[in-house]
Design an enzyme around this catalytic site. Structure first.
Site, PDB file in Angstrom:
ATOM      1  CE  LYS A 157      -1.841   3.062   2.696  1.00 26.07           C
ATOM      2  NZ  LYS A 157      -2.040   4.153   1.733  1.00 26.07           N
ATOM      3  CD  GLU A 232      12.677   4.515   8.477  1.00 27.17           C
ATOM      4  OE1 GLU A 232      12.707   5.432   9.337  1.00 27.17           O
ATOM      5  OE2 GLU A 232      12.569   4.717   7.262  1.00 27.17           O
ATOM      6  CB  CYS A 266      12.778   9.456   8.686  1.00 26.43           C
ATOM      7  SG  CYS A 266      13.519   8.277   7.573  1.00 26.43           S
ATOM      8  CD  GLU A 360       9.833  12.950  11.465  1.00 25.86           C
ATOM      9  OE1 GLU A 360       8.762  12.389  11.705  1.00 25.86           O
ATOM     10  OE2 GLU A 360      10.791  12.401  10.889  1.00 25.86           O
TER      11      GLU A 360
HETATM   12  P1  NDP Z   1       1.573   8.424   8.038  1.00 28.58           P
HETATM   13  O1  NDP Z   1       2.302   7.679   9.081  1.00 28.58           O
HETATM   14  O2  NDP Z   1       0.184   8.846   8.297  1.00 28.58           O
HETATM   15  O3  NDP Z   1       1.518   7.581   6.652  1.00 28.58           O
HETATM   16  C1  NDP Z   1       2.459   6.615   6.260  1.00 28.58           C
HETATM   17  C2  NDP Z   1       1.727   5.469   5.555  1.00 28.58           C
HETATM   18  O4  NDP Z   1       0.867   4.800   6.480  1.00 28.58           O
HETATM   19  C3  NDP Z   1       0.826   5.933   4.411  1.00 28.58           C
HETATM   20  O5  NDP Z   1       0.826   4.939   3.398  1.00 28.58           O
HETATM   21  C4  NDP Z   1      -0.519   6.018   5.097  1.00 28.58           C
HETATM   22  O6  NDP Z   1      -1.612   5.977   4.238  1.00 28.58           O
HETATM   23  C5  NDP Z   1      -0.468   4.792   5.976  1.00 28.58           C
HETATM   24  N1  NDP Z   1      -1.419   4.813   7.077  1.00 28.58           N
HETATM   25  C6  NDP Z   1      -2.001   5.885   7.673  1.00 28.58           C
HETATM   26  N2  NDP Z   1      -2.846   5.472   8.652  1.00 28.58           N
HETATM   27  C7  NDP Z   1      -2.801   4.130   8.668  1.00 28.58           C
HETATM   28  C8  NDP Z   1      -3.423   3.124   9.467  1.00 28.58           C
HETATM   29  N3  NDP Z   1      -4.286   3.430  10.437  1.00 28.58           N
HETATM   30  N4  NDP Z   1      -3.140   1.826   9.214  1.00 28.58           N
HETATM   31  C9  NDP Z   1      -2.267   1.499   8.245  1.00 28.58           C
HETATM   32  N5  NDP Z   1      -1.640   2.391   7.462  1.00 28.58           N
HETATM   33  C10 NDP Z   1      -1.891   3.695   7.680  1.00 28.58           C
HETATM   34  O7  NDP Z   1       2.445   9.654   7.653  1.00 28.58           O
HETATM   35  P2  NDP Z   1       1.946  11.023   6.990  1.00 28.58           P
HETATM   36  O8  NDP Z   1       2.054  10.787   5.578  1.00 28.58           O
HETATM   37  O9  NDP Z   1       0.627  11.491   7.460  1.00 28.58           O
HETATM   38  O10 NDP Z   1       3.008  12.044   7.562  1.00 28.58           O
HETATM   39  C11 NDP Z   1       2.859  12.610   8.864  1.00 28.58           C
HETATM   40  C12 NDP Z   1       4.200  12.787   9.514  1.00 28.58           C
HETATM   41  O11 NDP Z   1       4.805  11.504   9.700  1.00 28.58           O
HETATM   42  C13 NDP Z   1       5.233  13.541   8.692  1.00 28.58           C
HETATM   43  O12 NDP Z   1       5.053  14.893   8.763  1.00 28.58           O
HETATM   44  C14 NDP Z   1       6.501  13.048   9.318  1.00 28.58           C
HETATM   45  O13 NDP Z   1       6.713  13.719  10.513  1.00 28.58           O
HETATM   46  C15 NDP Z   1       6.200  11.592   9.592  1.00 28.58           C
HETATM   47  N6  NDP Z   1       6.648  10.693   8.504  1.00 28.58           N
HETATM   48  C16 NDP Z   1       7.789  10.001   8.643  1.00 28.58           C
HETATM   49  C17 NDP Z   1       8.245   9.222   7.614  1.00 28.58           C
HETATM   50  C18 NDP Z   1       9.520   8.464   7.689  1.00 28.58           C
HETATM   51  O14 NDP Z   1      10.172   8.273   6.668  1.00 28.58           O
HETATM   52  N7  NDP Z   1       9.896   7.959   8.832  1.00 28.58           N
HETATM   53  C19 NDP Z   1       7.549   9.113   6.341  1.00 28.58           C
HETATM   54  C20 NDP Z   1       6.317   9.834   6.301  1.00 28.58           C
HETATM   55  C21 NDP Z   1       5.907  10.599   7.358  1.00 28.58           C
HETATM   56  P3  NDP Z   1      -2.306   7.309   3.638  1.00 28.58           P
HETATM   57  O15 NDP Z   1      -1.481   8.481   4.053  1.00 28.58           O
HETATM   58  O16 NDP Z   1      -2.293   7.046   2.216  1.00 28.58           O
HETATM   59  O17 NDP Z   1      -3.669   7.399   4.190  1.00 28.58           O
END
Ligand code: NDP
Length: 457
Positions: A157, A232, A266, A360
Site C-alpha cells: 500500500k 521505520e 526521517c 519532527e
Molecule cells: P503516516 O504515518 O500517516 O503515513 C504513512 C503510511 O501509512 C501511508 O501509506 C498512510 O496511508 C499509511 N497509514 C495511515 N494510517 C494508517 C493506518 N491506520 N493503518 C495502516 N496504514 C496507515 O504519515 P503522513 O504521511 O501522514 O506524515 C505525517 C508525519 O509523519 C510527517 O510529517 C513526518 O513527521 C512523519 N513521517 C515520517 C516518515 C519516515 O520516513 N519515517 C515518512 C512519512 C511521514 P495514507 O497516508 O495514504 O492514508
C-alpha cells in the site's frame, strides 16, 4: 470504484486519478498473494533460483523504464536529479537482494542428541507493506526486494498521495512475466486499505514506514494476530559540529543533510549543535549556505529543492515556523514561500525545550544552538524521543568514537551527512522504530527459522 485525485505539488494542477480501494479489494489482493505463495516454487529442492529471477525482472524494469524519475518528481515534488538517484538506488536494492537469494540458508548444529540437528530459513508468506510519500520508490524497494528474494509474496500500500511509481512498477513487472499475486499494489487510504491489510488473515508480516503515531497503531492492530512487525518511523537527528572540525566541509554538508527531499526525510539533521567557541563563525556560514540552495521547478535539472508534497503538509511545516518565532528562536533566513514552496529556513539560538528542537517538522527547517563540551553535546543529542540518524564533525578520532558510542541512534556518520548504505542495516531506536532494513540483516524480517532433527539410531 471511487477515485482519488492526485495534485502535482509544483503546479497545484490535477496530475492523475487513482482507484480508491476498499477492504474487499485488499482481500482479493491478499488472497491472490496467498495463492501465488502456494504456487510459485521458490522452495522446491531448497533453491531460491526462481525468486532471484523474479527480483531481477523488477530490477530491470526500474533500470530500463525511463518514465519512473519524471513520475516521481511530478508526484512528490522532488528535484528530477534526486528522482533519478532514487530510482537508481531502488534498482540497486533489487539487484543486491537478487544476489542474496542463494547466500542465506540454515545450519547444521552440533546438538547433544544423537543424530543430525539442522535449520532451514523459510519464507514467512504474504507480506503486507505500507510505504510513505517521501521516498515512494526507494522504500518500496527496501521492503519488497528482500521479501521477494526470500520467496515471499507482497501486497503493497503506497501513500495515498504518491502511488504512481509503485503502481507502474507492479504493472511493468506483471507484463514482464512476474506471476499475478507475487507483487500487488493496492491504492487507497491508510485507515481503510492500510488497516485492512494489517488485519487480513493471509498476511503474516507487516512492514511499515511512516509516522510514529501511525506506527504505534500498526503495532497494536498487528498484535491481535501476533503478526511480525517492523517499523521505520520518525526522527529528529542531530548534526554535531565540534570546534576542531573541518569547518568548510561541515558547512558545505549542512544543507544537503537537512534539506534533502525538502527536509521531508526521517534522517534530516534538523537539530544543528555547534560548539560554543565556533558558534559565532559557523551560524552565518550556515545561513549563507542555505541561501545558496536553488529552489524551483523540480523538473529543471538545476533545481536543488522543489516544493513540499502537499498544501496540507506545507501548512503543517509553516505552523512549526510560527511556533519557532513565538517561542523566541531567531529566524535568520527563510520562513516564506508560495504555494507548496518554502525557502530553506534557519532558526538560530534555539533552546532544547522548543517545539522546533523536539518535534519532527519534516520540512526545510533547522534549529541551531550552541553546546559547551563533549558531554554537553552528547546530553543534547540524546535529549530526544527519537533516535534514527545523526552526524559528528571532528578531527579528533577519540572524540568521534566516544560521541558515536554514546549517541542513542541507529545510524550515524562521522564527517559526513550520509545516512543510508544499502549494504548495511538501517533503522532506529526509541520512538524511531523497531527492526533494521537493508543489508543482509533485513532478510531476518522475511524468513522463519525451522529446526529439523533426524534421529540416526
Ligand atoms: P503516516 O504515518 O500517516 O503515513 C504513512 C503510511 O501509512 C501511508 O501509506 C498512510 O496511508 C499509511 N497509514 C495511515 N494510517 C494508517 C493506518 N491506520 N493503518 C495502516 N496504514 C496507515 O504519515 P503522513 O504521511 O501522514 O506524515 C505525517 C508525519 O509523519 C510527517 O510529517 C513526518 O513527521 C512523519 N513521517 C515520517 C516518515 C519516515 O520516513 N519515517 C515518512 C512519512 C511521514 P495514507 O497516508 O495514504 O492514508
Amino acid at each position: 470504484m471511487s477515485a482519488i485525485d492526485l495534485i502535482e505539488p509544483a503546479t497545484g494542477e490535477r496530475l492523475a486519478s487513482i482507484p480508491k480501494a476498499t477492504a474487499e479489494d485488499v482481500d482479493r489482493a491478499a488472497r491472490a498473494a496467498e495463492r501465488a505463495f502456494a504456487s510459485v516454487p521458490c522452495l522446491s529442492i531448497n533453491t531460491r533460483d526462481r525468486a532471484r529471477q523474479l527480483v531481477l525482472v523488477i530490477a530491470n524494469q526500474l533500470r530500463q523504464a525511463e518514465e519512473h524519475p519524471p513520475a516521481e518528481t511530478r508526484n512528490v515534488g522532488k528535484p528530477i536529479r534526486d528522482s533519478r538517484d532514487e530510482v537508481g538506488l531502488a534498482a540497486n536494492v533489487f539487484e543486491y537482494y537478487a544476489g542474496a537469494t542463494n547466500k542465506v540458508g540454515g545450519q547444521t548444529i552440533p546438538g547433544a542428541a544423537p543424530g543430525v540437528l539442522m535449520t532451514f530459513r523459510e519464507p514467512v508468506g504474504v507480506c503486507g507493506i505500507i510505504v510513505p510519500w517521501n521516498f515512494p520508490i526507494a522504500i518500496t524497494a527496501w521492503k519488497t526486494a528482500p521479501a521477494l528474494a526470500m520467496g515471499n509474496t507482497v501486497v503493497l500500500k503506497p501513500a495515498e498521495q504518491t502511488p504512481l511509481t509503485a503502481l507502474r512498477l507492479a504493472e511493468l513487472a506483471l507484463e514482464a512475466g512476474v506471476p499475478e499475486g507475487v507483487f500487488t499494489v493496492v491504492t487507497g487510504s491508510g485507515s481503510v486499505v492500510g488497516e485492512a491489510l494489517i488485519r487480513h488473515p493471509a498476511v503474516r508480516k507487516v512492514s511499515f514506514t511512516g509516522s510514529t503515531e501511525v506506527g504505534a497503531r500498526v503495532m497494536q492492530v498487528a498484535a491481535n494476530d501476533i503478526k511480525r512487525v517492523s517499523l521505520e518511523l520518525g526522527g529528529k537527528s542531530a548534526n554535531i559540529i565540534f570546534a576542531h572540525s573541518d569547518f568548510e566541509r561541515a558547512v558545505a554538508s549542512a544543507p544537503s543533510s537537512s534539506l534533502g527531499n525538502a527536509g521531508q526525510d526521517c534522517c534530516a539533521r534538523s537539530r544543528v549543535l555547534v560548539e560554543r567557541s565556533l558558534y559565532e563563525r559557523f551560524a552565518p556560514a550556515l545561513v549563507a549556505a542555505f541561501e545558496k540552495v536553488t529552489v524551483g521547478n523540480p523538473l529543471d535539472d538545476a533545481t536543488e529543492m522543489g516544493p513540499l508534497v502537499t498544501a496540507a503538509h506545507c501548512a503543517r511545516v509553516r505552523s512549526y515556523i510560527d511556533a519557532g518565532k513565538s517561542e523566541g528562536a531567531t529566524l535568520a533566513t527563510g520562513g516564506r514561500g508560495d504555494g507548496c514552496f518554502l525557502y530553506p529556513t534557519v532558526f538560530l539560538d534555539a533552546k532544547p525545550e522548543m517545539r522546533i528542537m523536539r518535534e519532527e517538522i519534516f520540512g526545510p527547517v533547522v534549529a541551531v544552538m550552541p553546546f559547551d563540551d563533549e558531554a554537553d553535546a552528547i546530553r543534547l543529542a540524546n535529549d530526544s524521543e527519537y533516535g534514527l540518524s545523526g552526524s559528528i564533525w571532528t578531527r579528533d578520532i577519540g572524540c568521534a568514537l566516544r560521541v558515536a558510542r554514546a549517541m542513542q541512534t541507529g545510524n550515524l556518520s562521522i564527517n559526513s551527512g550520509s545516512s543510508v548504505h544499502l549494504e548495511a542495516p538501517f533503522g532506529g531506536v526509541k520512538r524511531s522504530g523497531i527492526g533494521r532494513e537493508l543489508g543482509m540483516t533485513a532478510l531476518d524480517h522475511y524468513t522463519e527459522w525451522k529446526t529439523v532433527y533426524i534421529d540416526v539410531r
